[in-house]
Design a protein around this motif. Sequence first.
Motif, short mmCIF file in Angstrom:
data_model
loop_
_atom_site.label_atom_id
_atom_site.label_comp_id
_atom_site.label_asym_id
_atom_site.label_seq_id
_atom_site.Cartn_x
_atom_site.Cartn_y
_atom_site.Cartn_z
N GLY A 12 38.53 0.72 37.93
CA GLY A 12 37.23 1.36 37.80
C GLY A 12 36.18 0.58 38.56
O GLY A 12 36.46 -0.05 39.57
N ARG A 13 34.95 0.62 38.05
CA ARG A 13 33.84 -0.10 38.68
C ARG A 13 33.17 -0.97 37.64
O ARG A 13 32.92 -0.52 36.52
N GLY A 14 32.85 -2.22 38.01
CA GLY A 14 32.15 -3.05 37.05
C GLY A 14 32.09 -4.51 37.44
O GLY A 14 32.36 -4.88 38.59
N THR A 15 31.72 -5.31 36.44
CA THR A 15 31.61 -6.76 36.62
C THR A 15 32.31 -7.46 35.47
O THR A 15 32.46 -6.90 34.38
N ARG A 16 32.71 -8.69 35.72
CA ARG A 16 33.36 -9.52 34.69
C ARG A 16 32.74 -10.91 34.76
O ARG A 16 32.64 -11.50 35.84
N VAL A 17 32.33 -11.42 33.61
CA VAL A 17 31.76 -12.76 33.50
C VAL A 17 32.49 -13.46 32.36
O VAL A 17 32.72 -12.84 31.31
N TYR A 18 32.87 -14.71 32.58
CA TYR A 18 33.42 -15.47 31.46
C TYR A 18 33.07 -16.93 31.61
O TYR A 18 32.78 -17.43 32.70
N GLY A 19 33.08 -17.61 30.47
CA GLY A 19 32.87 -19.05 30.42
C GLY A 19 33.84 -19.66 29.44
O GLY A 19 34.06 -19.12 28.35
N LEU A 20 34.46 -20.76 29.82
CA LEU A 20 35.40 -21.48 28.97
C LEU A 20 34.94 -22.92 28.87
O LEU A 20 34.79 -23.60 29.88
N LEU A 21 34.71 -23.37 27.65
CA LEU A 21 34.26 -24.74 27.41
C LEU A 21 35.34 -25.48 26.64
O LEU A 21 35.80 -25.01 25.59
N GLN A 22 35.75 -26.63 27.18
CA GLN A 22 36.70 -27.49 26.50
C GLN A 22 35.99 -28.81 26.21
O GLN A 22 35.45 -29.44 27.11
N VAL A 23 36.00 -29.19 24.92
CA VAL A 23 35.28 -30.39 24.50
C VAL A 23 36.23 -31.29 23.73
O VAL A 23 36.95 -30.83 22.84
N ALA A 24 36.22 -32.58 24.06
CA ALA A 24 36.96 -33.59 23.28
C ALA A 24 35.96 -34.16 22.28
O ALA A 24 35.22 -35.10 22.59
N LEU A 25 35.94 -33.58 21.07
CA LEU A 25 34.97 -34.01 20.07
C LEU A 25 35.27 -35.42 19.56
O LEU A 25 34.38 -36.25 19.44
N LEU A 26 36.51 -35.65 19.23
CA LEU A 26 36.97 -36.96 18.80
C LEU A 26 38.16 -37.35 19.67
O LEU A 26 38.59 -36.56 20.52
N ARG A 27 38.68 -38.52 19.43
CA ARG A 27 39.83 -38.95 20.24
C ARG A 27 41.04 -38.05 20.02
O ARG A 27 41.81 -37.80 20.93
N GLN A 28 41.20 -37.54 18.79
CA GLN A 28 42.35 -36.69 18.47
C GLN A 28 42.01 -35.21 18.39
O GLN A 28 42.87 -34.39 18.17
N LEU A 29 40.75 -34.82 18.53
CA LEU A 29 40.34 -33.43 18.32
C LEU A 29 39.76 -32.84 19.60
O LEU A 29 38.77 -33.33 20.14
N ASP A 30 40.41 -31.76 20.07
CA ASP A 30 39.93 -30.99 21.23
C ASP A 30 39.59 -29.58 20.76
O ASP A 30 40.30 -29.01 19.92
N VAL A 31 38.52 -29.01 21.31
CA VAL A 31 38.10 -27.66 20.96
C VAL A 31 37.88 -26.86 22.24
O VAL A 31 37.28 -27.36 23.19
N TRP A 32 38.37 -25.61 22.25
CA TRP A 32 38.17 -24.68 23.35
C TRP A 32 37.41 -23.48 22.83
O TRP A 32 37.73 -22.95 21.77
N VAL A 33 36.44 -23.02 23.60
CA VAL A 33 35.68 -21.81 23.27
C VAL A 33 35.57 -20.99 24.55
O VAL A 33 35.09 -21.49 25.58
N LYS A 34 36.02 -19.73 24.47
CA LYS A 34 35.94 -18.83 25.64
C LYS A 34 35.21 -17.56 25.24
O LYS A 34 35.48 -16.96 24.20
N TYR A 35 34.26 -17.17 26.10
CA TYR A 35 33.55 -15.91 25.93
C TYR A 35 33.61 -15.16 27.25
O TYR A 35 33.31 -15.71 28.31
N GLY A 36 34.02 -13.90 27.17
CA GLY A 36 34.09 -13.06 28.36
C GLY A 36 33.44 -11.72 28.11
O GLY A 36 33.49 -11.19 27.00
N LEU A 37 32.84 -11.16 29.15
CA LEU A 37 32.18 -9.87 29.05
C LEU A 37 32.52 -9.04 30.28
O LEU A 37 32.30 -9.49 31.41
N THR A 38 33.07 -7.86 30.05
CA THR A 38 33.36 -6.92 31.13
C THR A 38 32.44 -5.73 30.96
O THR A 38 32.39 -5.12 29.89
N HIS A 39 31.70 -5.41 32.01
CA HIS A 39 30.76 -4.28 31.98
C HIS A 39 31.23 -3.25 33.01
O HIS A 39 31.28 -3.53 34.21
#
Length: 185
Positions: free
Chosen positions: A128-155
């Motif tokens: 079809g026709r449109g746009t796609r935007v996404y962002g992925l953030l990976q953070v090492a909060l602690l030495r043993q703890l990693d967190v990933w957050v992804k947000y995507g939007l297709t219009h």
Amino acid sequence: YLVRLLFKPSRQTSLYAQFRTENKGLNAASTASVIDYVAKVNRKSYLVYYEFSPTPVVNLKSRVQFSSYERESTQTTGYFISQDVNLTFSRFRLSTRYAIFHTDGYDTRQYAYERDVLYAFSIPAFSGRGTRVYGLLQVALLRQLDVWVKYGLTHYRKQDTIGTGLETIEGAKRADVKVQARYTF
């Protein structure tokens, strides 16, 4: 057939161009007789990809792809253009993309790999026709703890609904969110 030419003038820069063509037969319904016949189908795709890392922190990726699909005398086309900006710091990594796509139909859909949360992958088909935007953030909060957050939007342009059946979305926008945490012992 598939041909790919790779040019890598330095460690920070790479460029490749790719051409692929596929010819095959496809069952087609005949309006003149009861028996279906085999129609000739020709699919061609072109891809240009450029990657540049000006610093160890910044990585840029550009992608332009085009395809055509010809069945008998009818031809449809489609394209996908994207720009990725990836930032890597000591405790976090940010991956972003902005993409534009336009296809005449599902036969010329465009595929493009997206970065995703750990142990997941995403290669969506754009039609079809449109746009796609996404962002992925990976953070090492602690030495043993990693967190990933992804947000995507297709219009999607000029569409009132997305999907079919139980997966129908009213409107022209589809958003997706993924969150993942890993704690290592």
